[in-house]
Scaffold this motif. Structure first.
Motif, PDB file in Angstrom:
ATOM      1  N   HIS A   1      -4.205  -1.508  -8.193  1.00 45.98           N
ATOM      2  CA  HIS A   1      -3.873  -1.334  -6.774  1.00 45.98           C
ATOM      3  C   HIS A   1      -3.275  -2.601  -6.187  1.00 45.98           C
ATOM      4  CE1 HIS A   1      -4.276  -0.427  -2.500  1.00 45.98           C
ATOM      5  NE2 HIS A   1      -4.951  -1.556  -2.369  1.00 45.98           N
ATOM      6  N   ILE A   2      -3.816  -3.757  -6.534  1.00 38.46           N
ATOM      7  CA  ILE A   2      -3.328  -5.020  -5.975  1.00 38.46           C
ATOM      8  C   ILE A   2      -1.894  -5.280  -6.409  1.00 38.46           C
ATOM      9  CG2 ILE A   2      -3.691  -7.517  -5.950  1.00 38.46           C
ATOM     10  CD1 ILE A   2      -6.668  -7.015  -6.233  1.00 38.46           C
ATOM     11  N   ASN A   3      -1.598  -5.034  -7.665  1.00 38.92           N
ATOM     12  CA  ASN A   3      -0.234  -5.255  -8.146  1.00 38.92           C
ATOM     13  C   ASN A   3       0.768  -4.284  -7.512  1.00 38.92           C
ATOM     14  OD1 ASN A   3      -0.434  -7.481 -10.072  1.00 38.92           O
ATOM     15  ND2 ASN A   3      -1.723  -6.121 -11.279  1.00 38.92           N
TER      16      ASN A   3
ATOM     17  N   GLN B   1      -3.757   6.040  -0.627  1.00 39.79           N
ATOM     18  CA  GLN B   1      -3.959   4.972  -1.602  1.00 39.79           C
ATOM     19  C   GLN B   1      -5.432   4.594  -1.709  1.00 39.79           C
ATOM     20  OE1 GLN B   1      -1.264   2.128   0.078  1.00 39.79           O
ATOM     21  NE2 GLN B   1       0.517   2.912  -1.030  1.00 39.79           N
ATOM     22  N   GLN B   2      -6.130   4.608  -0.571  1.00 40.18           N
ATOM     23  CA  GLN B   2      -7.547   4.275  -0.595  1.00 40.18           C
ATOM     24  C   GLN B   2      -8.349   5.321  -1.360  1.00 40.18           C
ATOM     25  OE1 GLN B   2      -8.909   1.369   0.708  1.00 40.18           O
ATOM     26  NE2 GLN B   2     -10.710   2.051  -0.444  1.00 40.18           N
ATOM     27  N   GLU B   3      -7.980   6.575  -1.214  1.00 40.55           N
ATOM     28  CA  GLU B   3      -8.660   7.621  -1.967  1.00 40.55           C
ATOM     29  C   GLU B   3      -8.488   7.411  -3.473  1.00 40.55           C
ATOM     30  OE1 GLU B   3      -7.122  11.316  -0.607  1.00 40.55           O
ATOM     31  OE2 GLU B   3      -8.083  11.208   1.364  1.00 40.55           O
ATOM     32  N   ALA B   4      -7.260   7.088  -3.882  1.00 40.99           N
ATOM     33  CA  ALA B   4      -7.009   6.841  -5.304  1.00 40.99           C
ATOM     34  C   ALA B   4      -7.779   5.614  -5.779  1.00 40.99           C
ATOM     35  CB  ALA B   4      -5.510   6.659  -5.542  1.00 40.99           C
ATOM     36  N   LEU B   5      -7.796   4.566  -4.942  1.00 39.38           N
ATOM     37  CA  LEU B   5      -8.531   3.354  -5.302  1.00 39.38           C
ATOM     38  C   LEU B   5     -10.022   3.628  -5.411  1.00 39.38           C
ATOM     39  CD1 LEU B   5      -8.692   0.331  -5.788  1.00 39.38           C
ATOM     40  CD2 LEU B   5      -8.671  -0.009  -3.305  1.00 39.38           C
ATOM     41  N   ASP B   6     -10.556   4.402  -4.492  1.00 38.48           N
ATOM     42  CA  ASP B   6     -11.988   4.726  -4.537  1.00 38.48           C
ATOM     43  C   ASP B   6     -12.341   5.450  -5.830  1.00 38.48           C
ATOM     44  OD1 ASP B   6     -12.528   3.533  -2.122  1.00 38.48           O
ATOM     45  OD2 ASP B   6     -12.414   5.390  -0.961  1.00 38.48           O
ATOM     46  N   ARG B   7     -11.454   6.335  -6.274  1.00 39.37           N
ATOM     47  CA  ARG B   7     -11.718   7.045  -7.537  1.00 39.37           C
ATOM     48  C   ARG B   7     -11.730   6.065  -8.710  1.00 39.37           C
ATOM     49  NH1 ARG B   7      -8.436  11.098  -5.061  1.00 39.37           N
ATOM     50  NH2 ARG B   7      -6.558  10.294  -6.096  1.00 39.37           N
ATOM     51  N   GLN B   8     -10.792   5.110  -8.692  1.00 33.87           N
ATOM     52  CA  GLN B   8     -10.770   4.096  -9.751  1.00 33.87           C
ATOM     53  C   GLN B   8     -12.065   3.284  -9.755  1.00 33.87           C
ATOM     54  OE1 GLN B   8      -7.207   1.897  -8.798  1.00 33.87           O
ATOM     55  NE2 GLN B   8      -5.986   2.991 -10.316  1.00 33.87           N
ATOM     56  N   MET B   9     -12.499   2.866  -8.569  1.00 38.22           N
ATOM     57  CA  MET B   9     -13.698   2.039  -8.466  1.00 38.22           C
ATOM     58  C   MET B   9     -14.945   2.829  -8.853  1.00 38.22           C
ATOM     59  SD  MET B   9     -12.518  -0.905  -7.602  1.00 38.22           S
ATOM     60  CE  MET B   9     -13.816  -1.901  -6.883  1.00 38.22           C
ATOM     61  N   GLU B  10     -15.003   4.097  -8.455  1.00 35.89           N
ATOM     62  CA  GLU B  10     -16.157   4.935  -8.822  1.00 35.89           C
ATOM     63  C   GLU B  10     -16.219   5.132 -10.338  1.00 35.89           C
ATOM     64  OE1 GLU B  10     -15.613   8.451  -6.546  1.00 35.89           O
ATOM     65  OE2 GLU B  10     -15.997   7.454  -4.622  1.00 35.89           O
TER      66      GLU B  10
END
Length: 255
Positions: free
Chosen positions: A176-178, A15-24
């Protein structure tokens, strides 16, 4: 919560990898930094101070993990505590996306949290939970009542409010939060429903806690709903409260 330590860390790593891609992606495209000034100010006021709320939730769930009874509760609580620390960091990253990584948004959000009148009610209730001794009351108040009201208000209603005015840029970094909350609701509800069904004494005690914290938190969130959403704020908070009431009925409690 069907996690043991290994499966939990692997799931969160993905999940963190997916979130990092979103943030990048949001950072490269400057999705938040290029929003109009009023939109950036609204994000800094309404969302970034919640990093302090999440830190409070981390503290409260650490209390549950320390004093709770049974691995089914304490293991889930300590995983939740670590998740809340991650959410606090995620909200901090949103602030940095807004201000171009200067840190100014984090300083401003901290001033809102400790000084702005609209935030003081929520801050007071978070701190009241710090000195609540019963670990199960803390679990109910934090994960069922407080999160049950706050998450829909800020991460659904405020997000929709911003999307109507400024497009879906903010939604990109709130997904991600939801998703995390949807997952968390399942284990919280399972624990509360099981405890309430075990005896009438349990149900009555839990109902009393729910009534107390629900009233306190609605009062605390009311000025924030108005400050962040304007005239529709009261309706948004009422909708979140109605959804919480329906959830309570499913758990064997009164709406």
């Amino acid at each position: 919560r069907q996690y043991y330590y290994g499966s939990y860390t692997m799931a969160r790593a993905k999940q963190q990898e997916a979130l990092d891609r979103q943030m990048e992606f949001a950072d490269r495209r400057a999705l938040l930094a290029q929003l109009p000034a009023e939109a950036r100010e609204a994000i800094v006021f309404a969302l970034v101070p919640l990093r302090h709320y999440e830190w409070g939730a981390n503290t409260n769930l650490s209390h549950v993990a320390a004093y709770g009874w049974g691995t089914a509760v304490t293991q889930a609580a300590v995983m939740g505590a670590m998740d809340r620390l991650g959410l606090a960091q995620h909200l901090s990253r949103i602030g940095l996306l807004v201000d171009g990584n200067t840190g100014a948004a984090l300083d401003q959000a901290h001033r809102h949290w400790v000084e702005h009148p609209a935030w003081q009610g929520l801050r007071r209730e978070v701190e009241n939970l710090f000195v609540t001794r019963d670990w199960f009351e803390v679990l109910v108040a934090q994960t069922l009542v407080a999160d049950g009201l706050l998450y829909p208000l800020f991460f659904q209603h405020f997000d929709a409010h911003m999307a109507q005015r400024h497009g879906p840029a903010l939604s990109t970094v709130l997904d991600h939060i939801n998703r995390w909350q949807d997952e968390t609701v399942k284990w919280v509800d399972a624990i509360v429903k099981t405890a309430a069904a075990e005896s009438e004494a349990n149900r009555s005690l839990i109902q009393g806690w729910v009534n107390h914290w629900r009233s306190a938190l609605k009062a605390a969130l009311s000025p924030l709903a108005e400050a962040t959403l304007g005239e529709p704020g009261a309706g948004a908070l009422a909708a979140a409260d109605a959804a919480l009431g329906a959830r309570l009925v499913r758990l064997g409690l009164a709406a």
